[in-house]
Design an enzyme around this catalytic site. Structure first.
Site, PDB file in Angstrom:
ATOM      1  N   ALA A  34       2.900  -4.239 -11.472  1.00  0.00           N
ATOM      2  CA  ALA A  34       2.257  -3.226 -10.779  1.00  0.00           C
ATOM      3  C   ALA A  34       1.117  -3.417 -10.320  1.00  0.00           C
ATOM      4  O   ALA A  34       0.117  -4.163 -10.566  1.00  0.00           O
ATOM      5  CB  ALA A  34       2.051  -2.097 -11.957  1.00  0.00           C
ATOM      6  N   ASP A  35       0.920  -2.585  -8.960  1.00  0.00           N
ATOM      7  CA  ASP A  35      -0.098  -2.935  -8.256  1.00  0.00           C
ATOM      8  C   ASP A  35      -1.185  -1.720  -8.616  1.00  0.00           C
ATOM      9  O   ASP A  35      -0.603  -0.831  -9.226  1.00  0.00           O
ATOM     10  CB  ASP A  35       0.143  -2.881  -6.736  1.00  0.00           C
ATOM     11  N   SER A  36      -2.616  -1.390  -7.966  1.00  0.00           N
ATOM     12  CA  SER A  36      -3.261  -0.484  -8.184  1.00  0.00           C
ATOM     13  C   SER A  36      -2.567   0.926  -7.935  1.00  0.00           C
ATOM     14  O   SER A  36      -2.749   1.900  -8.702  1.00  0.00           O
ATOM     15  CB  SER A  36      -4.463  -0.699  -7.471  1.00  0.00           C
TER      16      SER A  36
END
Length: 79
Positions: A34-36
């Site tokens: 997951a990215d931000s």
């Protein structure tokens, strides 16, 4: 459906991964990729899936699937 199963479904759908990869000890960023932006989307998706409101800063501090289960169960119990 249990809290962890619902979380697994939300995570797998949002991150476009197989739900079998989502385990209690899985870290959202390091293990599941997951990215931000996706982390913020996960918080919103959990709120929708469980019909709850979470403190976004506190929710973004949750790092693993297991911690998310505890966090969401606590929010549900307090509501």
């Amino acid at each position: 459906m249990s809290t962890i199963d619902r979380i697994k479904n939300v995570v797998a759908e949002l991150l476009k991964i197989d739900s079998s990869r989502v385990q209690e000890g899985s870290r959202f960023v390091e293990d599941l990729g997951a990215d931000s932006m996706q982390s913020i989307e996960l918080v919103a998706s959990f709120e929708d899936a469980f019909d709850i409101e979470m403190d976004e800063d506190a929710a973004l501090g949750v790092k693993t699937v297991g911690d998310a289960v505890k966090f969401i169960d606590r929010v549900i119990a307090e509501s």
